[in-house]
Design a protein around this motif. Structure first.
Motif, PDB file in Angstrom:
ATOM      1  N   ALA A  27       0.828  -1.207   0.000  1.00 57.72           N
ATOM      2  CA  ALA A  27       0.000   0.000   0.000  1.00 57.72           C
ATOM      3  C   ALA A  27       0.863   1.258   0.000  1.00 57.72           C
ATOM      4  O   ALA A  27       0.609   2.204  -0.758  1.00 57.72           O
ATOM      5  CB  ALA A  27      -0.944  -0.008   1.203  1.00 57.72           C
ATOM      6  N   VAL A  28       1.908   1.276   0.832  1.00 62.10           N
ATOM      7  CA  VAL A  28       2.804   2.429   0.857  1.00 62.10           C
ATOM      8  C   VAL A  28       3.550   2.554  -0.471  1.00 62.10           C
ATOM      9  O   VAL A  28       3.732   3.657  -1.006  1.00 62.10           O
ATOM     10  CB  VAL A  28       3.802   2.303   2.026  1.00 62.10           C
ATOM     11  CG1 VAL A  28       4.788   3.464   2.013  1.00 62.10           C
ATOM     12  CG2 VAL A  28       3.062   2.273   3.356  1.00 62.10           C
ATOM     13  N   GLY A  29       3.963   1.426  -1.040  1.00 61.91           N
ATOM     14  CA  GLY A  29       4.627   1.465  -2.335  1.00 61.91           C
ATOM     15  C   GLY A  29       3.737   2.010  -3.436  1.00 61.91           C
ATOM     16  O   GLY A  29       4.202   2.759  -4.304  1.00 61.91           O
ATOM     17  N   ASN A  30       2.460   1.666  -3.396  1.00 60.20           N
ATOM     18  CA  ASN A  30       1.534   2.193  -4.400  1.00 60.20           C
ATOM     19  C   ASN A  30       1.338   3.700  -4.253  1.00 60.20           C
ATOM     20  O   ASN A  30       1.137   4.403  -5.255  1.00 60.20           O
ATOM     21  CB  ASN A  30       0.184   1.477  -4.299  1.00 60.20           C
ATOM     22  CG  ASN A  30       0.259   0.048  -4.791  1.00 60.20           C
ATOM     23  OD1 ASN A  30       1.098  -0.289  -5.628  1.00 60.20           O
ATOM     24  ND2 ASN A  30      -0.606  -0.810  -4.281  1.00 60.20           N
ATOM     25  N   LEU A  31       1.387   4.192  -3.022  1.00 59.91           N
ATOM     26  CA  LEU A  31       1.313   5.642  -2.826  1.00 59.91           C
ATOM     27  C   LEU A  31       2.512   6.338  -3.462  1.00 59.91           C
ATOM     28  O   LEU A  31       2.369   7.406  -4.080  1.00 59.91           O
ATOM     29  CB  LEU A  31       1.250   5.967  -1.334  1.00 59.91           C
ATOM     30  CG  LEU A  31      -0.028   5.564  -0.585  1.00 59.91           C
ATOM     31  CD1 LEU A  31       0.094   5.905   0.891  1.00 59.91           C
ATOM     32  CD2 LEU A  31      -1.246   6.257  -1.194  1.00 59.91           C
ATOM     33  N   LEU A  32       3.687   5.733  -3.343  1.00 56.98           N
ATOM     34  CA  LEU A  32       4.877   6.302  -3.985  1.00 56.98           C
ATOM     35  C   LEU A  32       4.731   6.308  -5.500  1.00 56.98           C
ATOM     36  O   LEU A  32       5.110   7.274  -6.170  1.00 56.98           O
ATOM     37  CB  LEU A  32       6.108   5.490  -3.578  1.00 56.98           C
ATOM     38  CG  LEU A  32       6.808   5.886  -2.284  1.00 56.98           C
ATOM     39  CD1 LEU A  32       7.945   4.927  -1.991  1.00 56.98           C
ATOM     40  CD2 LEU A  32       7.321   7.303  -2.355  1.00 56.98           C
ATOM     41  N   ILE A  33       4.201   5.223  -6.046  1.00 54.53           N
ATOM     42  CA  ILE A  33       3.994   5.162  -7.498  1.00 54.53           C
ATOM     43  C   ILE A  33       3.019   6.256  -7.931  1.00 54.53           C
ATOM     44  O   ILE A  33       3.220   6.920  -8.965  1.00 54.53           O
ATOM     45  CB  ILE A  33       3.465   3.771  -7.894  1.00 54.53           C
ATOM     46  CG1 ILE A  33       4.535   2.712  -7.634  1.00 54.53           C
ATOM     47  CG2 ILE A  33       3.050   3.743  -9.359  1.00 54.53           C
ATOM     48  CD1 ILE A  33       4.062   1.289  -7.848  1.00 54.53           C
ATOM     49  N   LEU A  34       1.971   6.460  -7.149  1.00 56.15           N
ATOM     50  CA  LEU A  34       0.986   7.489  -7.483  1.00 56.15           C
ATOM     51  C   LEU A  34       1.611   8.879  -7.446  1.00 56.15           C
ATOM     52  O   LEU A  34       1.346   9.715  -8.333  1.00 56.15           O
ATOM     53  CB  LEU A  34      -0.190   7.403  -6.505  1.00 56.15           C
ATOM     54  CG  LEU A  34      -1.362   8.354  -6.762  1.00 56.15           C
ATOM     55  CD1 LEU A  34      -1.977   8.068  -8.137  1.00 56.15           C
ATOM     56  CD2 LEU A  34      -2.417   8.208  -5.672  1.00 56.15           C
ATOM     57  N   ILE A  35       2.451   9.147  -6.454  1.00 53.25           N
ATOM     58  CA  ILE A  35       3.119  10.451  -6.368  1.00 53.25           C
ATOM     59  C   ILE A  35       4.026  10.668  -7.570  1.00 53.25           C
ATOM     60  O   ILE A  35       4.043  11.752  -8.189  1.00 53.25           O
ATOM     61  CB  ILE A  35       3.921  10.543  -5.051  1.00 53.25           C
ATOM     62  CG1 ILE A  35       2.972  10.557  -3.853  1.00 53.25           C
ATOM     63  CG2 ILE A  35       4.793  11.802  -5.040  1.00 53.25           C
ATOM     64  CD1 ILE A  35       3.676  10.471  -2.517  1.00 53.25           C
ATOM     65  N   ALA A  36       4.775   9.632  -7.961  1.00 52.47           N
ATOM     66  CA  ALA A  36       5.651   9.746  -9.126  1.00 52.47           C
ATOM     67  C   ALA A  36       4.844   9.980 -10.396  1.00 52.47           C
ATOM     68  O   ALA A  36       5.243  10.768 -11.267  1.00 52.47           O
ATOM     69  CB  ALA A  36       6.511   8.487  -9.257  1.00 52.47           C
ATOM     70  N   LEU A  37       3.694   9.321 -10.528  1.00 55.01           N
ATOM     71  CA  LEU A  37       2.848   9.527 -11.706  1.00 55.01           C
ATOM     72  C   LEU A  37       2.323  10.955 -11.771  1.00 55.01           C
ATOM     73  O   LEU A  37       2.247  11.547 -12.856  1.00 55.01           O
ATOM     74  CB  LEU A  37       1.676   8.539 -11.682  1.00 55.01           C
ATOM     75  CG  LEU A  37       1.977   7.101 -12.106  1.00 55.01           C
ATOM     76  CD1 LEU A  37       0.743   6.230 -11.916  1.00 55.01           C
ATOM     77  CD2 LEU A  37       2.437   7.058 -13.554  1.00 55.01           C
ATOM     78  N   VAL A  38       1.962  11.510 -10.622  1.00 53.42           N
ATOM     79  CA  VAL A  38       1.466  12.889 -10.601  1.00 53.42           C
ATOM     80  C   VAL A  38       2.526  13.848 -11.126  1.00 53.42           C
ATOM     81  O   VAL A  38       2.250  14.703 -11.986  1.00 53.42           O
ATOM     82  CB  VAL A  38       1.032  13.281  -9.174  1.00 53.42           C
ATOM     83  CG1 VAL A  38       0.781  14.783  -9.083  1.00 53.42           C
ATOM     84  CG2 VAL A  38      -0.221  12.515  -8.780  1.00 53.42           C
ATOM     85  N   PHE A  39       3.742  13.699 -10.652  1.00 57.13           N
ATOM     86  CA  PHE A  39       4.819  14.575 -11.127  1.00 57.13           C
ATOM     87  C   PHE A  39       5.119  14.320 -12.609  1.00 57.13           C
ATOM     88  O   PHE A  39       5.455  15.249 -13.342  1.00 57.13           O
ATOM     89  CB  PHE A  39       6.078  14.363 -10.292  1.00 57.13           C
ATOM     90  CG  PHE A  39       6.031  15.036  -8.953  1.00 57.13           C
ATOM     91  CD1 PHE A  39       6.148  16.411  -8.841  1.00 57.13           C
ATOM     92  CD2 PHE A  39       5.858  14.297  -7.796  1.00 57.13           C
ATOM     93  CE1 PHE A  39       6.100  17.041  -7.613  1.00 57.13           C
ATOM     94  CE2 PHE A  39       5.805  14.908  -6.564  1.00 57.13           C
ATOM     95  CZ  PHE A  39       5.934  16.292  -6.468  1.00 57.13           C
ATOM     96  N   GLY A  40       4.997  13.081 -13.050  1.00 59.30           N
ATOM     97  CA  GLY A  40       5.197  12.794 -14.465  1.00 59.30           C
ATOM     98  C   GLY A  40       4.160  13.474 -15.337  1.00 59.30           C
ATOM     99  O   GLY A  40       4.497  14.053 -16.383  1.00 59.30           O
ATOM    100  N   PHE A  41       2.900  13.447 -14.923  1.00 57.25           N
ATOM    101  CA  PHE A  41       1.848  14.104 -15.695  1.00 57.25           C
ATOM    102  C   PHE A  41       1.991  15.628 -15.656  1.00 57.25           C
ATOM    103  O   PHE A  41       1.687  16.312 -16.636  1.00 57.25           O
ATOM    104  CB  PHE A  41       0.470  13.687 -15.172  1.00 57.25           C
ATOM    105  CG  PHE A  41       0.053  12.311 -15.591  1.00 57.25           C
ATOM    106  CD1 PHE A  41       0.019  11.959 -16.934  1.00 57.25           C
ATOM    107  CD2 PHE A  41      -0.284  11.356 -14.654  1.00 57.25           C
ATOM    108  CE1 PHE A  41      -0.351  10.687 -17.335  1.00 57.25           C
ATOM    109  CE2 PHE A  41      -0.654  10.077 -15.037  1.00 57.25           C
ATOM    110  CZ  PHE A  41      -0.693   9.742 -16.385  1.00 57.25           C
TER     111      PHE A  41
END
Length: 327
Positions: A301-315
């Motif tokens: 769950a914590v790892g998925n939050l990190l992935i989501l944060i990285a995706l936000v900055f990518g977009f």
């Protein structure tokens, strides 16, 4: 010499065809239809990339999401009968007392590291832009932190920052400064890992920004010099604006990399003391592998939050890039 009637007729018909072709309006040719052989060739060239993306990106991401929505214990992980719990683990993560600390530490660790890495890397790139003796040797020496394994670099920093026998405390004591507990004090633990991470990231910024500087035409600097522009004015009016696309991708890649840094922090402080230097990435690793009782679902769950944060900055980067291209 006289021509035969057949030859004359053939010549006239050929001339008529040529005239009709020249009179016909020029237009785009219809697209060629791809034959089955070319289609299979395209599939064959794309297949390795598709397999790579599925095996190393799509499946791990799916597996991570699946882990986070099931209650995986060691027994359930082996037997494969984990209970579906939905977003319960995400709620536990947000309700945890460690979450605000880890989130703030992640933001500080990431943005402070990137700010210093980019600033120092840009300054070194501009410095090395002017060729001088031993320039190549010095650039090669600055690449050493990037070439060393992270476990070696982190262990070296742990030794240098050791409270009792570290070289940094020895130097400070020679100036009359008392002992500083860099890795065990709540006031200095996060600062210590940030300093180590800055040192590790400078070579990457130096290499990318130095390559970008080589694409700026030298005639621009010559014209600015003739107009009386100082070195500082040339940097702000020529170097920095023309280096903006390279700077954007450098910062984005650095941000994504820094978000997932685990090894440096884990080796130096293991996220301690307490949670003082714990980031989201370290928290995820600690839940999965850092204790004697692995908690795979909260870690996922914590790892998925990190992935989501990285995706936000990518977009955000893609949005800004598109606006820049349209303007």
């Amino acid at each position: 010499m006289t021509s035969s009637p057949a030859a004359v007729g053939t010549a006239s018909s050929a001339a008529g065809v040529a005239a009709r072709r020249s009179a016909a309006p020029a237009g785009p040719r219809p697209p060629r239809r791809s034959t089955p052989s070319t289609q299979w060739a395209a599939v064959a060239f794309a297949a390795p990339l598709i397999v790579y993306l599925v095996v190393f990106y799509a499946y791990p991401l799916f597996r991570n999401i699946e882990l986070s929505v099931h209650d995986y214990t060691i027994r359930a992980f082996v037997q494969g009968d984990a209970e579906f719990i939905g977003f319960e683990k995400y709620a536990d993560v947000f309700a945890s007392s460690a979450f605000p600390t880890a989130l703030v530490n992640t933001a500080l660790f990431t943005f402070v590291s990137i700010a210093f890495q980019y600033t120092i890397g840009l300054a070194l790139a501009v410095f090395f832009q002017k060729s001088f003796r031993l320039s190549g040797v010095l650039r090669g020496m600055f690449l050493v932190p990037w070439l060393l394994p992270l476990i070696v670099s982190a262990s070296t920093w742990s030794w240098m920052l050791n409270s009792d026998s570290g070289i940094i405390n020895s130097v400070l004591q020679s100036f009359g400064i008392g002992q500083i507990n860099w890795l065990t004090s709540p006031d200095f633990a996060l600062t210590s890992v940030i300093i180590a991470n800055i040192w590790l990231g400078i070579p990457f910024n130096l290499v990318i920004l130095y390559s970008g500087l080589q694409n700026i035409p030298g005639e621009l600097y010559e014209a600015a010099s003739l107009d009386g522009a100082t070195g500082w004015q040339q940097f702000w009016r020529i170097t920095f604006p023309l280096l903006r696309p390279v700077s954007a991708i450098t910062i984005l890649l650095g941000l994504i990399y820094t978000l997932k840094v685990v090894d440096v922090i884990w080796i130096m402080t293991t996220g301690g003391p307490g949670n003082v230097s714990t980031t989201l990435a370290v928290w995820s690793y600690r839940e999965a592998f850092g204790t004697g009782q692995p908690a795979f679902s909260p870690a996922a769950a914590v790892g998925n939050l990190l992935i989501l944060i990285a995706l936000v900055f990518g977009f955000v980067y893609l949005y800004l890039q598109r606006r820049q291209e349209e303007s």
